[in-house]
Scaffold this active site. Structure first.
Site, PDB file in Angstrom:
ATOM      1  N   HIS A  72       0.842  -1.199   0.000  1.00 26.31           N
ATOM      2  CA  HIS A  72       0.000   0.000   0.000  1.00 26.31           C
ATOM      3  C   HIS A  72       0.878   1.251   0.000  1.00 26.31           C
ATOM      4  CE1 HIS A  72      -3.293   2.593   0.526  1.00 26.31           C
ATOM      5  NE2 HIS A  72      -3.683   2.296   1.755  1.00 26.31           N
TER       6      HIS A  72
ATOM      7  N   HIS B  29      -1.634  -0.545 -11.771  1.00 27.89           N
ATOM      8  CA  HIS B  29      -2.478  -0.140 -10.640  1.00 27.89           C
ATOM      9  C   HIS B  29      -3.736  -0.993 -10.679  1.00 27.89           C
ATOM     10  CE1 HIS B  29      -4.876   2.440  -7.991  1.00 27.89           C
ATOM     11  NE2 HIS B  29      -3.736   2.952  -7.591  1.00 27.89           N
TER      12      HIS B  29
ATOM     13  N   ASP C  29       3.493   6.404  -7.522  1.00 33.14           N
ATOM     14  CA  ASP C  29       4.741   6.082  -6.838  1.00 33.14           C
ATOM     15  C   ASP C  29       5.959   6.115  -7.751  1.00 33.14           C
ATOM     16  OD1 ASP C  29       3.724   5.761  -4.317  1.00 33.14           O
ATOM     17  OD2 ASP C  29       3.042   3.728  -4.734  1.00 33.14           O
TER      18      ASP C  29
HETATM   19  N1  ACO Z   1       5.410  -4.927 -14.187  1.00 33.38           N
HETATM   20  C1  ACO Z   1       5.285  -5.961 -15.039  1.00 33.38           C
HETATM   21  N2  ACO Z   1       4.143  -6.641 -15.229  1.00 33.38           N
HETATM   22  C2  ACO Z   1       3.081  -6.276 -14.496  1.00 33.38           C
HETATM   23  C3  ACO Z   1       3.132  -5.206 -13.600  1.00 33.38           C
HETATM   24  C4  ACO Z   1       4.349  -4.514 -13.461  1.00 33.38           C
HETATM   25  N3  ACO Z   1       4.472  -3.484 -12.615  1.00 33.38           N
HETATM   26  N4  ACO Z   1       1.915  -5.053 -13.007  1.00 33.38           N
HETATM   27  C5  ACO Z   1       1.125  -6.003 -13.533  1.00 33.38           C
HETATM   28  N5  ACO Z   1       1.832  -6.732 -14.437  1.00 33.38           N
HETATM   29  C6  ACO Z   1       1.309  -7.820 -15.280  1.00 33.38           C
HETATM   30  C7  ACO Z   1       1.066  -9.064 -14.477  1.00 33.38           C
HETATM   31  O1  ACO Z   1       2.220  -9.903 -14.466  1.00 33.38           O
HETATM   32  C8  ACO Z   1      -0.090  -9.672 -15.237  1.00 33.38           C
HETATM   33  O2  ACO Z   1       0.443 -10.254 -16.416  1.00 33.38           O
HETATM   34  P1  ACO Z   1      -0.198 -11.635 -17.011  1.00 33.38           P
HETATM   35  O3  ACO Z   1      -1.598 -11.242 -17.405  1.00 33.38           O
HETATM   36  O4  ACO Z   1       0.695 -11.986 -18.134  1.00 33.38           O
HETATM   37  O5  ACO Z   1      -0.170 -12.617 -15.872  1.00 33.38           O
HETATM   38  C9  ACO Z   1      -0.910  -8.468 -15.657  1.00 33.38           C
HETATM   39  O6  ACO Z   1       0.025  -7.385 -15.747  1.00 33.38           O
HETATM   40  C10 ACO Z   1      -2.022  -8.099 -14.677  1.00 33.38           C
HETATM   41  O7  ACO Z   1      -1.473  -8.001 -13.374  1.00 33.38           O
HETATM   42  P2  ACO Z   1      -2.296  -8.143 -12.008  1.00 33.38           P
HETATM   43  O8  ACO Z   1      -1.379  -8.548 -10.903  1.00 33.38           O
HETATM   44  O9  ACO Z   1      -3.503  -8.972 -12.241  1.00 33.38           O
HETATM   45  O10 ACO Z   1      -2.772  -6.656 -11.779  1.00 33.38           O
HETATM   46  P3  ACO Z   1      -3.337  -6.049 -10.422  1.00 33.38           P
HETATM   47  O11 ACO Z   1      -4.306  -5.000 -10.824  1.00 33.38           O
HETATM   48  O12 ACO Z   1      -3.827  -7.084  -9.478  1.00 33.38           O
HETATM   49  O13 ACO Z   1      -2.049  -5.402  -9.751  1.00 33.38           O
HETATM   50  C11 ACO Z   1      -0.483  -3.864  -8.905  1.00 33.38           C
HETATM   51  C12 ACO Z   1      -1.867  -4.063  -9.532  1.00 33.38           C
HETATM   52  C13 ACO Z   1      -0.351  -4.684  -7.598  1.00 33.38           C
HETATM   53  C14 ACO Z   1      -0.325  -2.382  -8.524  1.00 33.38           C
HETATM   54  C15 ACO Z   1       0.606  -4.302  -9.944  1.00 33.38           C
HETATM   55  O14 ACO Z   1       0.466  -3.569 -11.143  1.00 33.38           O
HETATM   56  C16 ACO Z   1       2.025  -4.163  -9.393  1.00 33.38           C
HETATM   57  O15 ACO Z   1       2.501  -5.070  -8.691  1.00 33.38           O
HETATM   58  N6  ACO Z   1       2.724  -3.015  -9.694  1.00 33.38           N
HETATM   59  C17 ACO Z   1       4.031  -2.787  -9.167  1.00 33.38           C
HETATM   60  C18 ACO Z   1       3.945  -2.299  -7.713  1.00 33.38           C
HETATM   61  C19 ACO Z   1       3.457  -0.883  -7.591  1.00 33.38           C
HETATM   62  O16 ACO Z   1       3.912   0.011  -8.308  1.00 33.38           O
HETATM   63  N7  ACO Z   1       2.509  -0.648  -6.638  1.00 33.38           N
HETATM   64  C20 ACO Z   1       1.985   0.703  -6.364  1.00 33.38           C
HETATM   65  C21 ACO Z   1       0.550   0.832  -6.711  1.00 33.38           C
HETATM   66  S1  ACO Z   1       0.012   2.516  -6.456  1.00 33.38           S
HETATM   67  C22 ACO Z   1      -0.323   2.667  -4.816  1.00 33.38           C
HETATM   68  O17 ACO Z   1      -0.552   1.726  -4.113  1.00 33.38           O
HETATM   69  C23 ACO Z   1      -0.341   4.071  -4.183  1.00 33.38           C
END
Ligand code: ACO
Length: 437
Positions: free
Chosen positions: A276, A316, A372
């Site tokens: 978070h 996100h 972020d």
């Molecule tokens: N880099 C590479 N691939 C990614 C990323 C990323 N940052 N984020 C998602 N993906 C890919 C996943 O591997 C998945 O691929 P697939 O379909 O081939 O399996 C697809 O995109 C969908 O990903 P999910 O995990 O289902 O997406 P979700 O909406 O659940 O996740 C999250 C969102 C947790 C923010 C994710 O994008 C992530 O981990 N990002 C990096 C961490 C980050 O920056 N967090 C900050 C969020 S902003 C905040 O909290 C204020």
């Protein structure tokens, strides 16, 4: 019933059909929903409990109706009380935005003056709070200190329990928004072994925060106006984000009629988690690991092949478009670096973004920079250690937590939060005495 605004569900177990009304919020194409309790009528027999909806992580469940923040992740829209975040970031201040979020309308001049004076008056904390911060280990994480001291405020202000009294609620709102920077600055100075600096009531909300963080032996601290404005804008960007993890916790704890300090302490605990409030720290680690601009293509390749994990600061849960807050941060990073000196990691970040936004892997998954991606670089340039990043987030989000807490208390549909579960454990069985096991 208007038959166009309903669902007809046929239960194939019984062949029975049910008609369930569809309800709407402000926008007919966004947030149409059904009342989950309607599903309980769908039963196979009188003894059947009825159907539940199953949604771990609440990815598609509205826990409340709210008038505070509108967020359309597909289009990259964020508005507080109807005002676009871009306009607020450009024209408003954090305290004015806080008033708007809490009260629903922008203040007039008199209201703003009164609100700002009230906040300034409440910036001091009881000397015993100072003593309790002193008792933490010198290397205690400032978020840990914040969780405890915000919770402890409930013991200093027992009147905070009178949550049904509007005047009393207002007082606690003033107190908490005013004291958060003081507690955060004391936690920061404690970690450095430096004496605490008392609030300077002649400075702005952010100017005073900078004073409490960074004043040395000078008679009066003068905040740099560009950096003061940058922190103010970052606070505006983080002031609310509808039903995120910590806000849901604030509402959940508040739903049992806890006082706002105890509820806010729980919300801070939720924000403390790296999923978070901690992603901007991860971005900085990632940029340090990449090391130089020429290594960006190779790094992107290893992300795509799954060798490097995720591209931090990208993607996100809600935004499937550019996070509007990231756009503002990106622009602001340049203003800040003009004062603090250039951070070579900004070039790496810009190149990462440039390549990722052209790459089919990221485009097809709707992965764009989130808030972020750039905020950590700005915080670092301002001189904050990593441990303070979520603390800054907590100061700003206090407004949103309090607004949502109050909204829920006044909601005619208010109920204690208590989700259901799908029980998948063993059926009833008899106790076996220890000597027979
Ligand atoms: N880099 C590479 N691939 C990614 C990323 C990323 N940052 N984020 C998602 N993906 C890919 C996943 O591997 C998945 O691929 P697939 O379909 O081939 O399996 C697809 O995109 C969908 O990903 P999910 O995990 O289902 O997406 P979700 O909406 O659940 O996740 C999250 C969102 C947790 C923010 C994710 O994008 C992530 O981990 N990002 C990096 C961490 C980050 O920056 N967090 C900050 C969020 S902003 C905040 O909290 C204020």
């Amino acid at each position: 019933m208007n038959h166009k605004h309903s669902l007809t569900i046929t239960d194939n177990r019984t062949g029975k059909s049910y008609e369930i009304p569809i309800q709407y919020g402000t926008y007919p194409n966004y947030g149409a929903s059904i009342n989950a309790l309607e599903l309980r009528n769908i039963k196979t027999s009188e003894q059947d409990f009825g159907l539940l909806s199953y949604d771990p992580g609440f990815t598609n469940t509205a826990s409340c109706s709210s008038r505070v923040t509108f967020l359309d992740g597909e289009k990259g829209i964020l508005r507080y009380r109807g005002y676009p975040i871009e306009q607020l970031a450009e024209k408003s201040t954090y305290l004015e935005t806080a008033y708007l979020i809490l009260n629903g309308e922008l203040p007039d001049q008199e209201q703003l003056k009164c609100w700002e004076l009230g906040i300034i008056e409440h910036t001091f904390v009881h000397e015993n709070i100072k003593k309790s911060i002193d008792r933490f280990q010198h290397n205690a994480h400032p978020m840990g200190i914040l969780v405890s001291t915000v919770g402890a405020l409930s013991t200093f202000y027992p009147d905070a329990k009178n949550i049904h009294d509007q005047e009393c609620r207002n007082k606690q709102i003033w107190r908490l928004i005013a004291k958060m920077p003081t507690l955060a600055a004391f936690a920061y100075r404690h970690s450095l072994g430096l004496p605490y600096i008392y609030p300077d009531q002649e400075l702005s909300y952010v100017g005073n925060f900078m004073n409490m963080l960074w004043k040395k032996s000078e008679l009066k601290y003068q905040p740099d106006p560009v950096l003061e404005r940058a922190i103010d804008v970052l606070f505006i960007l983080h002031a609310d984000h509808e039903q995120n993890c910590s806000t849901s916790i604030m509402r959940g704890v508040g739903s049992s009629y806890s006082d706002p300090f105890s509820a806010a302490s729980s919300a801070i605990a939720a924000l403390y988690g790296p999923l978070h409030g901690g992603a901007n720290e991860a971005v900085l680690h990632m940029l340090a690991k990449i090391g130089s601009v020429d290594r960006v293509p190779e790094f992107i390749k290893s992300i795509k092949s799954g060798k490097e994990g995720r591209l931090m600061g990208f993607g996100h849960r809600v935004y499937k478009h550019y996070d509007p807050r990231a756009q503002i941060c990106k622009k602001m990073a340049k203003d800040v670096f003009a004062v603090t000196g250039l951070n070579p990691q900004l070039d790496i970040a810009l190149e990462l973004e440039r390549i990722a936004l052209q790459d089919d892997y990221f485009v097809s998954r709707h992965l764009y920079p989130n808030v972020d991606f750039y905020s950590g670089l700005i915080y670092q340039a301002l001189g904050f250690p990593l441990g303070m990043f979520p603390v800054l987030f907590a100061i700003a989000r206090t407004t949103g937590w309090l607004a949502q807490w109050q909204e829920f208390l006044l909601d005619p549909e208010h109920k204690i939060e208590r989700p259901r579960q799908i029980y998948c454990g063993t059926e009833e069985r008899g106790y076996i005495p220890l000597d027979k096991r």
